[in-house]
Design a protein around this motif. Structure first.
Motif, short mmCIF file in Angstrom:
data_model
loop_
_atom_site.label_atom_id
_atom_site.label_comp_id
_atom_site.label_asym_id
_atom_site.label_seq_id
_atom_site.Cartn_x
_atom_site.Cartn_y
_atom_site.Cartn_z
N MET A 100 0.82 -1.19 0.00
CA MET A 100 0.00 0.00 0.00
C MET A 100 0.87 1.27 0.00
O MET A 100 0.57 2.20 -0.73
CB MET A 100 -0.92 -0.02 1.21
N GLU A 101 1.92 1.26 0.80
CA GLU A 101 2.80 2.43 0.85
C GLU A 101 3.45 2.70 -0.50
O GLU A 101 3.52 3.85 -0.94
CB GLU A 101 3.89 2.24 1.92
N GLN A 102 3.91 1.65 -1.16
CA GLN A 102 4.56 1.83 -2.45
C GLN A 102 3.57 2.31 -3.51
O GLN A 102 3.88 3.18 -4.32
CB GLN A 102 5.25 0.54 -2.91
N ALA A 103 2.37 1.75 -3.50
CA ALA A 103 1.35 2.18 -4.47
C ALA A 103 1.01 3.65 -4.26
O ALA A 103 0.91 4.41 -5.23
CB ALA A 103 0.10 1.32 -4.34
N THR A 104 0.86 4.07 -3.02
CA THR A 104 0.57 5.48 -2.73
C THR A 104 1.68 6.38 -3.25
O THR A 104 1.43 7.39 -3.91
CB THR A 104 0.38 5.68 -1.21
N LYS A 105 2.91 6.01 -2.98
CA LYS A 105 4.06 6.78 -3.46
C LYS A 105 4.08 6.82 -4.98
O LYS A 105 4.28 7.89 -5.58
CB LYS A 105 5.36 6.17 -2.92
N ASP A 106 3.86 5.68 -5.62
CA ASP A 106 3.88 5.62 -7.08
C ASP A 106 2.77 6.48 -7.69
O ASP A 106 3.02 7.21 -8.66
CB ASP A 106 3.73 4.18 -7.57
N PHE A 107 1.56 6.39 -7.15
CA PHE A 107 0.46 7.20 -7.69
C PHE A 107 0.77 8.69 -7.59
O PHE A 107 0.44 9.46 -8.48
CB PHE A 107 -0.85 6.92 -6.94
N ASN A 108 1.40 9.08 -6.48
CA ASN A 108 1.68 10.50 -6.26
C ASN A 108 2.85 11.02 -7.09
O ASN A 108 2.85 12.19 -7.48
CB ASN A 108 1.97 10.76 -4.77
N THR A 109 3.84 10.18 -7.35
CA THR A 109 5.06 10.71 -7.98
C THR A 109 5.51 9.98 -9.24
O THR A 109 6.31 10.52 -10.00
CB THR A 109 6.24 10.66 -6.99
N GLY A 110 5.02 8.76 -9.47
CA GLY A 110 5.51 7.96 -10.59
C GLY A 110 5.06 8.48 -11.94
O GLY A 110 3.87 8.75 -12.15
N PRO A 111 5.97 8.64 -12.88
CA PRO A 111 5.61 9.15 -14.21
C PRO A 111 4.66 8.24 -14.97
O PRO A 111 3.90 8.71 -15.83
CB PRO A 111 6.97 9.27 -14.93
N ASP A 112 4.65 6.95 -14.67
CA ASP A 112 3.74 6.03 -15.35
C ASP A 112 2.27 6.35 -15.04
O ASP A 112 1.38 5.98 -15.80
CB ASP A 112 4.02 4.58 -14.94
N TRP A 113 2.00 7.02 -13.93
CA TRP A 113 0.64 7.34 -13.52
C TRP A 113 0.23 8.75 -13.93
O TRP A 113 -0.91 9.14 -13.74
CB TRP A 113 0.49 7.16 -12.00
N LYS A 114 1.15 9.51 -14.47
CA LYS A 114 0.87 10.89 -14.90
C LYS A 114 0.67 10.92 -16.40
O LYS A 114 1.46 11.47 -17.15
CB LYS A 114 1.99 11.81 -14.44
N VAL A 115 -0.42 10.32 -16.83
CA VAL A 115 -0.75 10.21 -18.25
C VAL A 115 -1.83 11.24 -18.57
O VAL A 115 -2.81 11.36 -17.83
CB VAL A 115 -1.27 8.78 -18.57
N LYS A 116 -1.64 11.96 -19.66
CA LYS A 116 -2.60 12.99 -20.04
C LYS A 116 -4.00 12.38 -20.20
O LYS A 116 -4.17 11.35 -20.83
CB LYS A 116 -2.17 13.64 -21.35
N GLY A 117 -4.99 13.04 -19.60
CA GLY A 117 -6.36 12.58 -19.70
C GLY A 117 -6.75 11.51 -18.71
O GLY A 117 -7.88 11.02 -18.75
N MET A 118 -5.85 11.15 -17.80
CA MET A 118 -6.14 10.11 -16.81
C MET A 118 -5.73 10.60 -15.43
O MET A 118 -4.82 11.40 -15.29
CB MET A 118 -5.36 8.83 -17.14
N ASN A 119 -6.43 10.13 -14.42
CA ASN A 119 -6.08 10.44 -13.03
C ASN A 119 -6.31 9.18 -12.20
O ASN A 119 -7.32 8.51 -12.34
CB ASN A 119 -6.96 11.58 -12.50
#
Length: 105
Positions: free
Chosen positions: A1-20
């Protein structure tokens, strides 16, 4: 859970245009947001979209049932434009948390 939270907040793979991608608790507290880091740690339960729809409350209600889609309007913090969005929310088994993935229509 901690890693997923960190990834969602900072990971470039989750920062896709048109998606949140979000991680919230069932009381509306934002634990992660790939689009708007200013929401992290804030309770958004009472916010409404520009049409007055209490979309976070609807997300919580939908997640309480298990999973489903919630439609709402959203002012994108990057573009400042009003967007029609749909978010699929799913409750995480055995927890008071849900994950959501929003797309721009």
């Amino acid at each position: 859970m901690e890693q997923a939270t960190k990834d969602f907040n900072t990971g470039p793979d989750w920062k896709v245009k048109g998606m949140n991608v979000i991680l919230n608790d069932m009381k509306g507290l934002v634990l992660a947001s790939s689009l708007n880091e200013r929401l992290i740690g804030k309770n958004t339960l009472e916010i409404k979209d520009p049409n007055g729809k209490e979309f976070v409350k609807e997300m919580v209600a939908t997640a309480t049932k298990g999973e489903g889609w919630v439609d709402y309007q959203f002012i994108n913090p990057e573009t400042k434009k009003l967007e029609e969005r749909s978010m699929f929310v799913k409750r995480l088994p055995g927890s008071d948390l849900f994950v959501g993935v929003a797309i721009t229509k």
